[in-house]
Design an enzyme around this catalytic site. Structure first.
Site, PDB file in Angstrom:
ATOM      1  N   HIS A  42      -3.323  -9.324   3.419  1.00  0.00           N
ATOM      2  CA  HIS A  42      -4.760  -9.467   3.645  1.00  0.00           C
ATOM      3  C   HIS A  42      -5.007 -10.386   4.840  1.00  0.00           C
ATOM      4  O   HIS A  42      -4.429 -11.468   4.928  1.00  0.00           O
ATOM      5  CB  HIS A  42      -5.442 -10.074   2.413  1.00  0.00           C
ATOM      6  CG  HIS A  42      -5.554  -9.133   1.269  1.00  0.00           C
ATOM      7  ND1 HIS A  42      -5.719  -9.550  -0.044  1.00  0.00           N
ATOM      8  CD2 HIS A  42      -5.532  -7.776   1.212  1.00  0.00           C
ATOM      9  CE1 HIS A  42      -5.797  -8.501  -0.841  1.00  0.00           C
ATOM     10  NE2 HIS A  42      -5.681  -7.412  -0.109  1.00  0.00           N
ATOM     11  N   HIS A  88      -2.711   2.248  -5.694  1.00  0.00           N
ATOM     12  CA  HIS A  88      -3.498   1.049  -5.419  1.00  0.00           C
ATOM     13  C   HIS A  88      -3.745   0.259  -6.698  1.00  0.00           C
ATOM     14  O   HIS A  88      -3.877  -0.976  -6.665  1.00  0.00           O
ATOM     15  CB  HIS A  88      -4.824   1.431  -4.751  1.00  0.00           C
ATOM     16  CG  HIS A  88      -5.258   0.442  -3.713  1.00  0.00           C
ATOM     17  ND1 HIS A  88      -4.588   0.270  -2.514  1.00  0.00           N
ATOM     18  CD2 HIS A  88      -6.283  -0.449  -3.695  1.00  0.00           C
ATOM     19  CE1 HIS A  88      -5.184  -0.668  -1.805  1.00  0.00           C
ATOM     20  NE2 HIS A  88      -6.217  -1.121  -2.506  1.00  0.00           N
ATOM     21  N   ARG A 135       0.850  -1.188   0.000  1.00  0.00           N
ATOM     22  CA  ARG A 135       0.000   0.000   0.000  1.00  0.00           C
ATOM     23  C   ARG A 135       0.890   1.243   0.000  1.00  0.00           C
ATOM     24  O   ARG A 135       2.019   1.216   0.466  1.00  0.00           O
ATOM     25  CB  ARG A 135      -0.910   0.001   1.223  1.00  0.00           C
ATOM     26  CG  ARG A 135      -1.812  -1.225   1.335  1.00  0.00           C
ATOM     27  CD  ARG A 135      -2.582  -1.219   2.649  1.00  0.00           C
ATOM     28  NE  ARG A 135      -3.451  -2.390   2.781  1.00  0.00           N
ATOM     29  CZ  ARG A 135      -3.118  -3.517   3.372  1.00  0.00           C
ATOM     30  NH1 ARG A 135      -1.888  -3.650   3.894  1.00  0.00           N
ATOM     31  NH2 ARG A 135      -3.968  -4.520   3.463  1.00  0.00           N
ATOM     32  N   LYS A 176      -1.792  -2.999   8.026  1.00  0.00           N
ATOM     33  CA  LYS A 176      -2.969  -2.638   8.800  1.00  0.00           C
ATOM     34  C   LYS A 176      -2.994  -3.413  10.111  1.00  0.00           C
ATOM     35  O   LYS A 176      -2.591  -4.573  10.181  1.00  0.00           O
ATOM     36  CB  LYS A 176      -4.241  -2.943   7.997  1.00  0.00           C
ATOM     37  CG  LYS A 176      -4.465  -2.003   6.824  1.00  0.00           C
ATOM     38  CD  LYS A 176      -5.801  -2.288   6.160  1.00  0.00           C
ATOM     39  CE  LYS A 176      -6.091  -1.287   5.048  1.00  0.00           C
ATOM     40  NZ  LYS A 176      -7.406  -1.538   4.405  1.00  0.00           N
ATOM     41  N   TYR A 203      -8.912 -11.115  -7.003  1.00  0.00           N
ATOM     42  CA  TYR A 203      -7.953 -11.093  -8.098  1.00  0.00           C
ATOM     43  C   TYR A 203      -8.082 -12.315  -8.998  1.00  0.00           C
ATOM     44  O   TYR A 203      -7.687 -12.271 -10.152  1.00  0.00           O
ATOM     45  CB  TYR A 203      -6.528 -10.960  -7.546  1.00  0.00           C
ATOM     46  CG  TYR A 203      -6.334  -9.668  -6.805  1.00  0.00           C
ATOM     47  CD1 TYR A 203      -6.358  -8.456  -7.484  1.00  0.00           C
ATOM     48  CD2 TYR A 203      -6.180  -9.644  -5.432  1.00  0.00           C
ATOM     49  CE1 TYR A 203      -6.217  -7.266  -6.814  1.00  0.00           C
ATOM     50  CE2 TYR A 203      -6.028  -8.449  -4.744  1.00  0.00           C
ATOM     51  CZ  TYR A 203      -6.055  -7.265  -5.446  1.00  0.00           C
ATOM     52  OH  TYR A 203      -5.926  -6.078  -4.762  1.00  0.00           O
ATOM     53  N   ARG A 245      -0.918  -1.944  -7.042  1.00  0.00           N
ATOM     54  CA  ARG A 245      -1.088  -3.075  -6.112  1.00  0.00           C
ATOM     55  C   ARG A 245      -1.997  -4.125  -6.753  1.00  0.00           C
ATOM     56  O   ARG A 245      -1.692  -5.321  -6.715  1.00  0.00           O
ATOM     57  CB  ARG A 245      -1.673  -2.549  -4.808  1.00  0.00           C
ATOM     58  CG  ARG A 245      -1.989  -3.604  -3.745  1.00  0.00           C
ATOM     59  CD  ARG A 245      -2.405  -2.877  -2.475  1.00  0.00           C
ATOM     60  NE  ARG A 245      -3.061  -3.724  -1.508  1.00  0.00           N
ATOM     61  CZ  ARG A 245      -2.448  -4.452  -0.578  1.00  0.00           C
ATOM     62  NH1 ARG A 245      -1.111  -4.464  -0.543  1.00  0.00           N
ATOM     63  NH2 ARG A 245      -3.105  -5.160   0.297  1.00  0.00           N
TER      64      ARG A 245
END
Length: 358
Positions: free
Chosen positions: A330, A304, A210, A234, A339, A307
């Site tokens: 994730h 993004h 990110r 995150k 994806y 990404r």
């Protein structure tokens, strides 16, 4: 590594004013909940601000409906709040997030003894419509990676795509966005900016990190011997992400010739620097990526988007879904599975275009 600070916006000022207008017990509950998110659940500053904004909006709505105390909050108030958000044009994704914020707060308030029951537990979330992300083709990604070299060959001002918030005419601006005089320095500085831009593009595409993670990197987070970068994602989750030879070459050039030319006392250990020597901020980085995409004649590209492109190209190249999940950071495999849909859609498009009986 560190989490880049977010700018103060009109929305945040409005949230602060609404927070101060709440009854004192509600203000204390908001503050305690924010502290719980940051310290106990280790949520990022961005997540905490988003949840606090939603909670203040909810409690302000509750007060307007006649709730004098937090204990009077109930499911009817929660549904009325979401309905109002919907009539004001909130997207389904925003409504889903706000419902999640309400449930998280309700569960915490119940455990803390502020609510007699977890009133938001039955609250349903609108199912968000997930659009397939836009991705570059491999040749388009290669053209974007080569864009700084084209800029150098054409002799254009390297700051044109945007640096530290610089507008397209090359004037310098600080991180607050105020225009100023052209930055000091000549060809050495411009070359350093080009080297920084090459690394930024290569790093984003090679690792799929990110933009906030890339800007938060320190020099010590890069293991050049193993070609691995340590990323803080995150929720404070740390992961190791490999990168390839082109990114390593860009890194070597930046650390040897580029970063020393821009480094200043304020640089600290930051890997990516702005033209003034401070840590490159995500807003400037987005402008840089968009500028080079435009210069290369590509569709609008965001960090993004790179990404998304990295993840899709990995899967198309045969990478395992679980491995891609780990690389992207994730927490759920469901986030990564989108994806696979992108790859199928690209296959269908190629089939429709190429097969005579499509």
């Amino acid at each position: 590594m560190r989490q880049p600070e977010l700018p103060v916006t009109d929305q945040r000022r409005g949230t602060r004013a609404a927070h101060e207008a709440l009854p004192a017990p509600m203000r204390e509950a908001v503050d305690d909940f924010a502290d719980h998110l940051a310290r106990v659940r280790n949520r990022s500053a961005h997540t905490v601000r988003a949840y606090v904004t939603d909670l203040v909006s909810l409690l302000d709505h509750a007060v307007r409906m006649g709730c004098a105390d937090l204990s009077e909050l109930d499911l009817t108030v929660l549904r009325s709040w979401l309905a109002k958000q919907r009539t004001m044009g909130a997207a389904r994704t925003s409504l889903a997030r706000r419902a999640a914020a309400a449930r998280t707060f309700s569960a915490w308030a119940h455990r803390a003894g502020l609510l007699a029951a977890d009133v938001a537990a039955p609250l349903a979330s609108p199912k968000a419509h997930r659009e397939l992300p836009t991705v570059l083709r491999a040749d388009q990604a290669a053209a974007l990676m080569a864009a700084p070299d084209a800029t150098d060959r054409d002799g254009r001002d390297a700051r044109r795509p945007g640096d530290d918030g610089a507008p397209a005419d090359g004037r310098s601006v600080d991180t607050a966005g105020r225009a100023g005089a052209p930055p000091a320095g000549g060809d050495d500085e411009l070359e350093a900016v080009l080297l920084r831009d090459r690394l930024l593009l290569e790093l984003l595409y090679a690792t799929g990190v990110r933009i906030s993670e890339a800007c938060g990197l320190d020099v010590t987070d890069v293991d050049q011997a193993r070609r691995v970068v340590r990323v803080l994602g995150k929720g404070g989750r740390e992961r190791a992400v490999p990168y390839g030879v082109p990114a390593q070459r860009a890194l070597d050039a930046w650390l040897t010739h580029g970063r020393p030319a821009l480094a200043a006392p304020r640089s600290g250990g930051a890997l990516l620097l702005g033209a003034r020597g401070g840590r490159l901020n995500p807003t400037s980085a987005r402008r840089i990526v968009a500028g080079y995409a435009e210069a290369a004649g590509l569709p609008r590209v965001t960090p993004h988007g790179l990404r998304h492109s990295a993840a899709t190209h990995l899967l198309e190249g045969g990478a395992d879904l679980r491995a891609v999940q780990e690389l992207l950071g994730h927490s759920s495999l469901a986030s990564t599975q989108i994806y696979t849909h992108v790859s199928v859609e690209r296959l269908r498009a190629a089939y429709r275009q190429a097969h005579p009986r499509a």
